[in-house]
Design an enzyme around this catalytic site. Structure first.
Site, mmCIF file in Angstrom:
data_model
loop_
_atom_site.group_PDB
_atom_site.id
_atom_site.type_symbol
_atom_site.label_atom_id
_atom_site.label_comp_id
_atom_site.label_asym_id
_atom_site.label_seq_id
_atom_site.Cartn_x
_atom_site.Cartn_y
_atom_site.Cartn_z
ATOM 1 N N HIS A 35 -75.554 76.361 -44.642
ATOM 2 C CA HIS A 35 -75.114 76.229 -46.043
ATOM 3 C C HIS A 35 -73.766 76.912 -46.240
ATOM 4 O O HIS A 35 -72.853 76.364 -46.866
ATOM 5 C CB HIS A 35 -76.180 76.820 -46.972
ATOM 6 C CG HIS A 35 -75.713 77.049 -48.373
ATOM 7 N ND1 HIS A 35 -75.285 76.031 -49.206
ATOM 8 C CD2 HIS A 35 -75.577 78.189 -49.112
ATOM 9 C CE1 HIS A 35 -74.923 76.535 -50.386
ATOM 10 N NE2 HIS A 35 -75.083 77.845 -50.350
ATOM 11 N N HIS A 61 -70.223 83.884 -50.166
ATOM 12 C CA HIS A 61 -70.546 83.760 -51.596
ATOM 13 C C HIS A 61 -71.978 84.167 -51.959
ATOM 14 O O HIS A 61 -72.232 84.536 -53.094
ATOM 15 C CB HIS A 61 -70.232 82.345 -52.121
ATOM 16 C CG HIS A 61 -71.237 81.294 -51.753
ATOM 17 N ND1 HIS A 61 -71.194 80.628 -50.546
ATOM 18 C CD2 HIS A 61 -72.316 80.807 -52.412
ATOM 19 C CE1 HIS A 61 -72.216 79.765 -50.505
ATOM 20 N NE2 HIS A 61 -72.901 79.852 -51.608
ATOM 21 N N ASP A 62 -72.910 84.123 -51.000
ATOM 22 C CA ASP A 62 -74.286 84.534 -51.297
ATOM 23 C C ASP A 62 -74.616 85.915 -50.726
ATOM 24 O O ASP A 62 -75.773 86.343 -50.769
ATOM 25 C CB ASP A 62 -75.284 83.506 -50.726
ATOM 26 C CG ASP A 62 -75.322 82.219 -51.543
ATOM 27 O OD1 ASP A 62 -75.197 82.299 -52.786
ATOM 28 O OD2 ASP A 62 -75.479 81.134 -50.950
ATOM 29 N N GLU A 65 -75.734 88.591 -53.379
ATOM 30 C CA GLU A 65 -76.991 88.158 -54.008
ATOM 31 C C GLU A 65 -78.199 88.259 -53.063
ATOM 32 O O GLU A 65 -79.280 88.674 -53.459
ATOM 33 C CB GLU A 65 -76.817 86.714 -54.488
ATOM 34 C CG GLU A 65 -77.914 86.223 -55.393
ATOM 35 C CD GLU A 65 -77.566 84.864 -55.982
ATOM 36 O OE1 GLU A 65 -76.577 84.777 -56.740
ATOM 37 O OE2 GLU A 65 -78.278 83.883 -55.678
ATOM 38 N N ASP A 66 -78.002 87.873 -51.811
ATOM 39 C CA ASP A 66 -79.153 87.700 -50.906
ATOM 40 C C ASP A 66 -79.268 88.743 -49.803
ATOM 41 O O ASP A 66 -80.255 88.731 -49.057
ATOM 42 C CB ASP A 66 -79.089 86.322 -50.220
ATOM 43 C CG ASP A 66 -79.254 85.173 -51.201
ATOM 44 O OD1 ASP A 66 -79.747 85.423 -52.310
ATOM 45 O OD2 ASP A 66 -78.886 84.043 -50.856
ATOM 46 N N ASP A 122 -70.880 74.865 -53.743
ATOM 47 C CA ASP A 122 -72.272 75.318 -53.597
ATOM 48 C C ASP A 122 -73.233 74.239 -54.097
ATOM 49 O O ASP A 122 -74.235 73.926 -53.444
ATOM 50 C CB ASP A 122 -72.434 76.607 -54.411
ATOM 51 C CG ASP A 122 -73.777 77.289 -54.200
ATOM 52 O OD1 ASP A 122 -74.174 77.455 -53.034
ATOM 53 O OD2 ASP A 122 -74.413 77.660 -55.202
HETATM 54 ZN ZN ZN Z 1 -74.891 79.191 -51.996
#
Ligand code: ZN
Length: 179
Positions: A35, A61-62, A65-66, A122
């Site tokens: 991804h 980009h994630d 967040e992750d 995304d």
């Molecule tokens: Zn993403």
């Protein structure tokens, strides 16, 4: 400041390490890094390779967040702009999913030009991953939901890059074709 190639290369490696072992939603439980690679490559293509910080932010980009990656770490390793772009693409994970989705749609128009491009890339990647010819009832409903929400978010991000806007429209058409 790292050279453009090093910036992107370091970002890809950090993303690979931090998201190690994670799988993405949708088709075949692909590794999460697929991804990130897709989003970064969409951004590189959309901008003709002219914006290394944007492509690096695409890889990352994630990551806030992750994973346990922080904005400060990204600012230190990469640049303030990379860190700011990723922070702009980070949902508040303490909120329930419905509220996070509502906020993404509401906040989209206020994002920076670069963050808007990351959001669209995304949504292209995530829509495409949910398209299959033999959807289960659950996957069908999830795709309907996702496309409706992604269309709202992208509506607030459009206009910065015609190619990316068109790619999103193509992904929605491909989704509607299997629904
Ligand atoms: Zn993403």
């Amino acid at each position: 400041m790292l050279s453009p190639i090093r910036l992107v290369s370091e970002a890809a490696e950090l993303a690979a390490r931090r998201h190690n072992g994670m799988a993405r939603k949708g088709r075949g439980n692909e590794p999460y890094i697929n991804h990130l690679a897709e989003v970064a490559n969409l951004l590189a293509t959309a901008t003709g390779g002219a914006d290394a910080e944007l492509v690096a932010a695409g890889w990352l980009h994630d990551s806030i967040e992750d994973t346990d990656t922080t904005r400060e770490e990204l600012a230190q390793r990469f640049s303030e702009r990379v860190a700011a772009l990723v922070a702009e693409c980070t949902d508040d994970m303490s909120l329930p999913k419905a509220e996070r989705r509502r906020r993404q749609a509401m906040d989209a128009p206020k994002k920076s030009a670069g963050a808007k491009l990351i959001k669209i890339a995304d949504k292209i990647s995530n829509t495409a991953a949910r398209i299959q010819t033999d959807l289960s009832a659950e996957e069908h409903d999830e795709l309907v939901d996702y496309v409706e929400w992604a269309t709202q978010v992208v509506a607030g991000c459009r206009g910065g890059n015609a190619w990316l806007d068109e790619k999103f429209d193509d992904a929605v058409k491909a989704a509607r074709a299997v629904l």
